[in-house]
Design a protein around this motif. Structure first.
Motif, PDB file in Angstrom:
ATOM      1  N   TRP A 188       0.757  -1.163  -0.132  1.00 25.51           N
ATOM      2  CA  TRP A 188       0.046   0.125   0.034  1.00 25.51           C
ATOM      3  C   TRP A 188       0.815   1.327  -0.043  1.00 25.51           C
ATOM      4  O   TRP A 188       0.130   2.396  -0.166  1.00 25.51           O
ATOM      5  N   ASP A 189       2.251   0.881   0.367  1.00 27.42           N
ATOM      6  CA  ASP A 189       3.124   2.334   0.276  1.00 27.42           C
ATOM      7  C   ASP A 189       3.748   2.469  -1.319  1.00 27.42           C
ATOM      8  O   ASP A 189       4.822   3.260  -1.136  1.00 27.42           O
ATOM      9  N   ALA A 190       3.299   1.553  -2.149  1.00 25.52           N
ATOM     10  CA  ALA A 190       4.088   1.786  -3.472  1.00 25.52           C
ATOM     11  C   ALA A 190       2.933   1.736  -4.692  1.00 25.52           C
ATOM     12  O   ALA A 190       1.757   1.532  -4.327  1.00 25.52           O
ATOM     13  N   THR A 191       3.447   2.272  -5.845  1.00 23.80           N
ATOM     14  CA  THR A 191       2.477   2.305  -6.755  1.00 23.80           C
ATOM     15  C   THR A 191       2.488   1.239  -7.707  1.00 23.80           C
ATOM     16  O   THR A 191       3.461   0.233  -7.348  1.00 23.80           O
ATOM     17  N   GLN A 192       1.468   0.836  -8.331  1.00 22.84           N
ATOM     18  CA  GLN A 192       1.311  -0.314  -9.227  1.00 22.84           C
ATOM     19  C   GLN A 192       1.474   0.037 -10.721  1.00 22.84           C
ATOM     20  O   GLN A 192       1.642  -1.059 -11.650  1.00 22.84           O
ATOM     21  N   PHE A 193       1.624   1.180 -11.015  1.00 19.73           N
ATOM     22  CA  PHE A 193       1.624   1.183 -12.780  1.00 19.73           C
ATOM     23  C   PHE A 193       2.794   2.764 -12.619  1.00 19.73           C
ATOM     24  O   PHE A 193       2.684   3.298 -12.018  1.00 19.73           O
ATOM     25  N   PRO A 194       3.541   2.503 -13.850  1.00 21.64           N
ATOM     26  CA  PRO A 194       4.457   3.731 -14.206  1.00 21.64           C
ATOM     27  C   PRO A 194       3.398   4.766 -14.565  1.00 21.64           C
ATOM     28  O   PRO A 194       2.151   4.819 -14.874  1.00 21.64           O
ATOM     29  N   PRO A 195       4.084   6.067 -14.241  1.00 28.86           N
ATOM     30  CA  PRO A 195       3.067   7.333 -14.451  1.00 28.86           C
ATOM     31  C   PRO A 195       2.597   7.575 -15.866  1.00 28.86           C
ATOM     32  O   PRO A 195       1.201   7.937 -15.874  1.00 28.86           O
ATOM     33  N   GLU A 196       3.161   7.086 -16.779  1.00 28.80           N
ATOM     34  CA  GLU A 196       2.670   7.231 -18.097  1.00 28.80           C
ATOM     35  C   GLU A 196       1.526   6.451 -18.499  1.00 28.80           C
ATOM     36  O   GLU A 196       0.706   6.523 -19.266  1.00 28.80           O
ATOM     37  N   VAL A 197       1.517   5.267 -17.731  1.00 31.19           N
ATOM     38  CA  VAL A 197       0.246   4.154 -17.740  1.00 31.19           C
ATOM     39  C   VAL A 197      -0.781   4.768 -17.238  1.00 31.19           C
ATOM     40  O   VAL A 197      -2.122   4.825 -17.683  1.00 31.19           O
ATOM     41  N   VAL A 198      -0.622   5.552 -16.077  1.00 26.80           N
ATOM     42  CA  VAL A 198      -1.821   6.098 -15.563  1.00 26.80           C
ATOM     43  C   VAL A 198      -2.401   7.269 -16.222  1.00 26.80           C
ATOM     44  O   VAL A 198      -3.602   7.435 -16.419  1.00 26.80           O
ATOM     45  N   ARG A 199      -1.223   7.965 -16.655  1.00 27.36           N
ATOM     46  CA  ARG A 199      -1.610   8.860 -17.674  1.00 27.36           C
ATOM     47  C   ARG A 199      -2.486   8.610 -18.780  1.00 27.36           C
ATOM     48  O   ARG A 199      -3.625   9.247 -19.220  1.00 27.36           O
ATOM     49  N   ALA A 200      -2.032   7.411 -19.490  1.00 30.01           N
ATOM     50  CA  ALA A 200      -3.114   6.769 -20.543  1.00 30.01           C
ATOM     51  C   ALA A 200      -4.317   6.321 -20.418  1.00 30.01           C
ATOM     52  O   ALA A 200      -5.238   6.556 -21.052  1.00 30.01           O
TER      53      ALA A 200
END
Ligand SMILES: [Zn+2]
Length: 390
Positions: A188-200
């Motif tokens: 829960w203290d870490a992301t699951q997707f790279p930023p560009e994937v969340v943007r897409a």
């Protein structure tokens, strides 16, 4: 044939302000008229429901539930063991519990097989709360709630997943931007997707006219989600490897952009049921972050996560609104958050969350005055959904 009913009570909270002596006339599932100050009288021949000593409110709106989870000791295993019809039956029971508690609109932020859409498609008016549906949450392979069936990776993967969700007819996209407590092996203290994937993902959703709300515990997940342009953040615990740590700059962004923050309030005391160790350890800091968010002027709503554990039964939202007052809101602010604000966050601000002519007749009457003692919400006296008594 038109069906009409009138309700008279001692006091009114209309979703924004208060008044005394309301008389509300309901016609064909809608609010036809509202008079206050004891001036109204029911039109001739219309059935009057007299509620002396009660306060009339809009039906409550929970912005974060999981109808497919049964709030038992292991909701994930229970869901996995049920076939389609059994899940639909479980969801109907969850809906009934929501209505009994006065919750007349729910936003389901994660189901299996889009079953919330099947459930609502088959329901008669007044049978269910209004359901705003996300379908299965979009997550990473092995990520938080991957077992709900929508685990994808990469820009093309999330774009295809959003496209499928849009074609199925969801109202909102839920993305798991960080790990969660419910899924072993995720953080829960870490992301699951790279930023560009969340943007897409956000870009694709908005191109389909769908808002996005992000499950985001990790500070980094909150940051990536905001950078990507999401419309809402769920949980917002601002988790780091050292525990919750509020980021002032991100909070300022949340406030400035009027991003909805769904605080995971509402925890029923169940003997023998303790929160998971990680939550217990960090609870004081989690509550401090939540109180700071409440005091910041951010657009806060109560999203209970109903269904995920025994202390989170369906219909726990009234307790969640009590909880918002413990985090520093006034009763008026908490009631507004749980009605008109939550309705707007769910995209239903023109139909739900207010007692005003033209709005849907989703109404809750509670004994006493929740504006002076918000625990009055815990004893619903009368609930109408789409003009039908529950
Ligand atoms: Zn959830």
């Amino acid at each position: 044939m038109t069906s009409r009913i009138a309700l008279r009570a001692a006091a009114l909270f209309d979703g924004a302000t208060t008044a005394t002596g309301p008389l509300v006339v309901v016609e064909d599932g809608r609010i036809a008229s509202v008079e206050t100050g004891g001036r109204g009288s029911p039109p001739p021949g219309v059935e009057l429901v007299d509620l002396p000593g009660a306060t009339l409110l809009p039906g409550l709106v929970d912005t974060h539930v999981h109808l497919g989870f049964d709030a038992g000791p292991d909701p994930v295993a229970a869901l996995a063991g049920r076939d389609r019809e059994e899940v639909l039956e479980q969801m109907a029971q969850a809906c009934a519990a929501q209505l009994r508690a006065g919750v007349t609109t729910v936003r389901d932020l994660g189901d299996r097989d889009y079953l919330t859409l099947d459930l609502r498609a088959k329901a008669a008016p007044g049978e269910l709360p209004t359901i705003v549906a996300a379908g299965p949450p979009i997550t990473s392979p092995g990520g938080h709630c991957h077992f709900l069936g929508s685990a994808v990776s990469g820009v093309d993967g999330v774009r295809a997943a959003v496209h499928e969700h849009a074609e199925r007819g969801v109202d909102v996209i839920k993305v798991m931007a960080s790990g969660g407590q419910m899924t072993p092996g995720t953080r829960w203290d870490a992301t699951q997707f790279p930023p560009e994937v969340v943007r897409a993902l956000v870009d694709e959703a908005h191109a389909h006219g769908l808002p996005v709300t992000a499950h985001a515990h990790a500070v980094d997940a909150v940051r990536d989600a905001l950078d990507a342009g999401v419309d809402g953040i769920e949980h917002a615990t601002f988790m780091t490897t050292d525990g919750p740590r509020l980021d002032d700059e991100l909070l300022a962004t949340l406030v400035r952009r009027r991003i909805a923050v769904g605080l995971t309030v509402g925890l029923k005391v169940v003997p023998g049921m303790e929160p998971p160790p990680d939550i217990r350890r960090h609870l004081p800091a989690i509550l401090a972050v939540a109180a700071a968010i409440c005091g910041s002027g951010a657009l806060v709503v109560a999203g209970t996560d109903a269904g995920i554990a025994p202390p989170k039964p369906h219909g726990v939202l009234p307790l969640g609104l009590v909880h918002l007052t413990e985090l520093g809101m006034t009763p008026l602010q908490a009631l507004t958050a749980g009605t008109s604000v939550a309705a707007t966050v769910c995209g239903l601000g023109d139909r739900k969350g207010r007692i005003a002519p033209g709005y849907d007749a989703d109404l809750l009457a509670v004994a006493g005055d929740p504006l002076t003692d918000i625990t009055a919400l815990l004893t619903p006296q009368h609930v109408l959904v789409a003009g039908q008594p529950v």
